[in-house]
Design a protein around this motif. Structure first.
Motif, short mmCIF file in Angstrom:
data_model
loop_
_atom_site.label_atom_id
_atom_site.label_comp_id
_atom_site.label_asym_id
_atom_site.label_seq_id
_atom_site.Cartn_x
_atom_site.Cartn_y
_atom_site.Cartn_z
N TYR A 322 6.03 5.38 -2.07
CA TYR A 322 5.75 5.24 -3.08
C TYR A 322 5.73 3.88 -3.93
CZ TYR A 322 4.69 10.36 -1.95
OH TYR A 322 4.26 11.47 -0.67
N PHE A 323 4.84 3.56 -4.83
CA PHE A 323 4.62 2.12 -5.28
C PHE A 323 3.81 2.94 -6.61
CE2 PHE A 323 1.63 1.77 -2.57
CZ PHE A 323 0.39 0.58 -3.09
N ARG A 324 4.11 2.23 -7.66
CA ARG A 324 3.25 2.17 -8.81
C ARG A 324 2.71 0.74 -9.20
NH1 ARG A 324 2.20 3.31 -15.10
NH2 ARG A 324 1.82 1.40 -15.56
N VAL A 325 1.78 -0.48 -9.55
CA VAL A 325 1.54 -1.07 -9.56
C VAL A 325 1.59 -1.54 -11.01
CG1 VAL A 325 -0.07 -2.82 -9.33
CG2 VAL A 325 -0.59 -1.60 -7.83
N PHE A 326 2.81 -2.41 -11.45
CA PHE A 326 2.38 -2.28 -12.68
C PHE A 326 1.96 -3.95 -13.77
CE2 PHE A 326 6.24 0.22 -11.98
CZ PHE A 326 6.69 0.97 -13.29
N SER A 327 1.47 -4.44 -12.84
CA SER A 327 0.43 -5.49 -12.63
C SER A 327 -0.07 -6.73 -11.77
CB SER A 327 1.62 -6.52 -13.47
OG SER A 327 1.10 -8.47 -13.85
N GLY A 328 -1.05 -7.18 -11.90
CA GLY A 328 -1.94 -7.42 -10.80
C GLY A 328 -2.19 -6.75 -10.08
N VAL A 329 -3.14 -6.63 -8.99
CA VAL A 329 -3.50 -5.93 -7.56
C VAL A 329 -3.05 -6.24 -6.21
CG1 VAL A 329 -6.03 -5.62 -6.63
CG2 VAL A 329 -6.00 -6.91 -9.35
N PHE A 330 -2.89 -5.10 -5.36
CA PHE A 330 -2.14 -5.20 -4.36
C PHE A 330 -3.72 -5.09 -3.34
CE2 PHE A 330 1.43 -5.47 -6.68
CZ PHE A 330 2.46 -5.65 -5.63
N SER A 331 -3.73 -5.89 -2.68
CA SER A 331 -5.04 -5.76 -1.72
C SER A 331 -4.28 -5.12 -0.24
CB SER A 331 -5.65 -6.80 -1.16
OG SER A 331 -6.61 -6.67 -2.51
N SER A 332 -5.26 -4.32 0.98
CA SER A 332 -4.51 -4.08 2.75
C SER A 332 -4.68 -5.87 3.16
CB SER A 332 -4.68 -3.52 2.86
OG SER A 332 -6.94 -3.12 3.16
N ASP A 333 -3.66 -5.42 3.83
CA ASP A 333 -3.61 -6.85 5.30
C ASP A 333 -3.22 -8.58 3.97
OD1 ASP A 333 -4.45 -5.66 7.47
OD2 ASP A 333 -7.24 -5.83 6.53
N GLN A 334 -2.68 -8.00 3.00
CA GLN A 334 -1.44 -9.01 2.22
C GLN A 334 -0.32 -9.21 2.50
OE1 GLN A 334 -2.26 -8.53 -1.47
NE2 GLN A 334 -3.74 -9.99 -1.80
N THR A 335 0.60 -10.16 1.89
CA THR A 335 1.51 -9.98 2.10
C THR A 335 2.61 -10.27 0.65
OG1 THR A 335 2.44 -12.33 1.89
CG2 THR A 335 2.18 -11.64 4.02
N ALA A 336 3.80 -9.90 0.47
CA ALA A 336 4.01 -9.01 -1.18
C ALA A 336 5.44 -9.62 -0.32
CB ALA A 336 4.13 -7.61 -1.05
N TYR A 337 6.40 -9.83 -1.11
CA TYR A 337 7.78 -10.64 -1.39
C TYR A 337 8.39 -9.81 -2.18
CZ TYR A 337 11.71 -14.12 -2.07
OH TYR A 337 13.60 -14.13 -1.53
N ASN A 338 10.26 -9.23 -1.70
CA ASN A 338 10.39 -8.03 -2.10
C ASN A 338 12.08 -9.41 -2.34
OD1 ASN A 338 12.85 -6.20 -2.53
ND2 ASN A 338 12.44 -5.16 -0.77
N PRO A 339 11.87 -9.27 -3.40
CA PRO A 339 13.35 -10.17 -3.82
C PRO A 339 14.73 -9.52 -4.19
CG PRO A 339 11.94 -9.33 -5.72
CD PRO A 339 11.35 -8.98 -5.51
#
Length: 691
Positions: A322-339
């Motif tokens: 479960y996640f909350r988007v705090f900024s920007g837009v997340f779309s499927s078939d993208q990648t995201a970086y986990n710091p």
């Protein structure tokens, strides 16, 4: 489900005491919005939000879960939270991502401990809140008494927005204080216009005066208008009340019945109107790539930043995050970086959740809440952002688990299965810990309370097919000598050919300057060759792991090799190691050994009226009161207590304070154990060795 902008999204956590009707309320709201087609009853074990097997079996909420629904051009994201105190970590994680809270109050039970804790947690996160007095249709309800209790506890900001209407002791409707209108229920969840009695109108007028005064206090101009006796316009009243709610100075009170769907549609209208949208939440602070703080406004134009606040290990779907988007837009078939893990994740599947039901979505904008599936390297408390523009949110500081028990498999040889199962379960619930203790040779599990540990053991059996049981964990005692002695260790064995021979004299004495063994030698005339000194020391280092009283490690010991003898042919390093161990055993038995027990520094946070019970209990546990620090809400009792007396203190404290008290503890030191208690430990150790 259509896309909504942040100004139309309401993220609301539902809090309250266990059994107050949180899951039932969400059930009714989901039905009213069309997200589900029937209202399940709590006793049926089929509530939308309580879909976990353990929740259905126990009829309580254990896990945080989310439900999205549409209501009159708005989107609600409801977060259902547990009411049992063992799962407070779930509540704290949920509050990190919402914009407001709705605190459930049972009309029959009134002000319960869970209500107090919900308000405190909401205030800690600086979240606007409201009360919903549930079960108003029960018999012998005194709504005014409930309001009085809430006001006495939480101040004049507690203000009813409705006045219930009863007929023959039945709840049949309510009066809308702001709208100046009475309604009766139509039996289908809806409302019909009605007339209010003089008594109801009189009470409603008092509530309206309080609301007008609250609105006036939101602005200097409105305050002047109020003092001059000039009425506020509807727009001024609405804006003023919203401002006071956002500031946490006004706590609206609504009422109804979740199970009967009384007043729930009206409640949804009110929350859409008065609770803050995602766009109205203050910008969050995040660390950038340089570790510096930056503000992140809730905007689709900002960098992509999402926070994982809950993980569920679904046996069919896999891991759900479960996640909350705090900024920007997340779309499927993208990648995201986990710091946190410094790895990228492929975002293949995104869903809006309605309990366990998944509604596929390809785009999630700032301010919204959704779920990813099958993230391999991302866990609760992690942030997902851009690799080229890294942002990391601080994770929630979860409660420390102070209840520690030993856990064993019912079938021998399944220790690895337990460890593997606990490792997977910890992805869901990071508030518990487990570890293998090499000293006590036990696997331990630490949780916030006994209910939490019991649930984890049940999940091990149901999900991972390994049955386990718990019992009190062994206490890591120590042994120590009190006087200086000189002892011989002589090892001689002749078996034909080369034999084994070593003879040592060693002085043993207490050494308070170092807990670890200190070895020295004062051998004259080559009685023991220097080549064997390391073997003697190694033999002693191995020996101190097991004392002569009850088999616990020996501390604060100095050993000095002073004399001995050897044989040119039969002496060896192994022979001198054995001789050193013999001297150790002989010497410690003569050196007045005693058992040492660990003490913990204990801080108990409790209401002032419970302090006497707390201090009396500390004395019964052989503890020492070090100080008392009175505070406005909680007093702090500082003490030092033998760790062995605190095994189930989490449960005992909850009982003594009706759940209001909490505590922290950490290791302080070792002290000599009284003879009576020490003898009991020694007898138990000998019995275990015999078995």
């Amino acid at each position: 489900m259509q896309a909504y902008t942040a100004d139309k999204i309401r993220n609301i956590a539902i809090l309250g005491h266990s059994g107050s009707g949180k899951s039932s309320l969400i059930e009714a709201m989901l039905f009213n919005s069309g997200a589900i087609d029937r209202i399940a009853k709590a006793g049926e074990g089929q509530l939308t939000m309580d879909f976990d097997q353990e929740e259905q079996r126990r009829h309580i909420t254990i896990n945080t879960s989310a439900a999205a629904c549409e209501w009159k051009s708005h989107k609600f994201n409801f977060i259902d939270t547990p009411g049992d105190f063992d799962f407070v970590g779930e509540v704290m994680s949920a509050l990190h991502v919402v914009g407001s809270t709705l605190v459930m109050v049972s009309a029959k039970a009134g002000l319960e401990v869970g209500v107090e804790k919900a308000v405190r947690l909401s205030k800690n996160e600086q979240l606007p809140m409201a009360f919903f007095v549930n079960k108003i249709d029960d018999e012998n309800i005194d709504y005014n008494q409930v309001i009085s209790e809430l006001k006495d506890r939480f101040g004049r900001g507690v203000t009813p927005f409705v006045v219930p209407i009863h007929e023959d002791r039945r709840y049949i409707g309510f009066y809308d204080v702001l709208g100046k209108h009475a309604y009766h229920f139509d039996g289908k969840g809806g409302l019909v216009d009605a007339e209010a009695s003089a008594e109801v109108l009189e009470e409603a007028e008092r509530c309206r005066e309080a609301l007008v005064e609250q609105a006036a206090e939101s602005d200097d101009e409105l305050m002047m208008k109020f003092f001059e006796g000039e009425p506020l316009t509807d727009e001024e009243l609405f804006a003023g009340l919203r401002q006071r709610i956002f500031e946490g100075l006004l706590i609206p009170v609504w009422c109804g019945s979740a199970t009967e769907n009384f007043s729930i549609r009206y409640l949804m209208d009110q929350m859409a109107a008065f609770m803050p949208s995602s766009s109205e939440k203050k910008p969050v602070l995040a660390h950038d790539a340089k570790g510096e703080w930056v503000e992140l406004p809730c905007s689709t134009e900002g960098p992509r930043v999402a926070y994982i606040f809950k993980t569920i290990a679904d046996p069919f779907v896999g891991k759900i995050s479960y996640f909350r988007v705090f900024s920007g837009v997340f779309s499927s078939d993208q990648t995201a970086y986990n710091p946190s893990t410094e790895k990228e994740e492929r975002l293949n599947n995104m869903f809006f959740m309605v309990g366990k039901k998944q509604i596929p979505v390809t785009r999630v904008e700032a301010g919204d809440i959704a779920a990813f599936t099958k993230l391999s390297n991302t866990f609760t408390g992690d942030t997902l952002s851009e690799r080229t523009e890294v942002h990391k949110l601080d994770p929630v500081e979860l409660p420390h688990p102070y209840l520690t028990l030993a856990i064993f498999p019912e079938k021998q040889g399944e220790d690895d299965k337990i460890a593997q199962g606990l490792s997977k379960l910890r992805e869901e619930d990071p508030t518990f810990e487990f570890a293998a203790n090499p000293e006590t040779k036990q696997m331990t599990i630490s949780g916030v309370g006994e209910m939490q540990v019991d649930v984890i053991v049940s999940k091990l059996k149901n999900r991972y097919k390994v049955s386990a049981y718990t019992e009190p964990a062994k206490v890591p005692y120590r042994e120590m000598i009190r006087k200086k002695v000189k002892a011989q260790g002589r090892h001689k064995k002749q078996t034909g050919g080369h034999g084994q021979f070593a003879d040592v004299w060693i002085e043993f004495e207490p050494n308070l300057e170092s807990e670890a063994l200190v070895f020295d030698e004062k051998v004259f005339g080559g009685a023991v060759p220097k080549a064997y000194f390391p073997a003697v020391e190694k033999g002693l280092q191995e020996a101190v792991h097991e004392g002569v009283l009850a088999g616990y490690p020996v501390v604060n010991l100095k050993a000095t090799l002073v004399d001995g003898s050897y044989h040119d042919v039969d002496s060896s390093e192994m022979a001198f190691k054995i001789a050193a161990r013999l001297a150790y055993k002989n010497g410690l038995e003569q050196a007045s050994p005693v058992l040492m027990e660990p003490y913990s520094s204990l801080k108990v946070y409790c209401p002032e009226e419970d302090m006497g019970d707390i201090m009396g209990d500390v004395n019964k546990r052989r503890g020492r009161i070090l100080g008392i620090e009175p505070r406005e809400e909680y007093s702090i009792v500082s003490a030092e207590v033998p760790t062995s007396e605190l095994g189930r203190y989490a449960t005992d404290l909850r009982s003594m304070t009706q759940g209001r008290g909490f505590f922290s503890m950490e290791f302080a030191r070792y002290e000599q154990m009284p003879d009576a208690q020490a003898q009991r430990v020694i007898d138990e150790a000998k019995k275990a060795q015999e078995q």
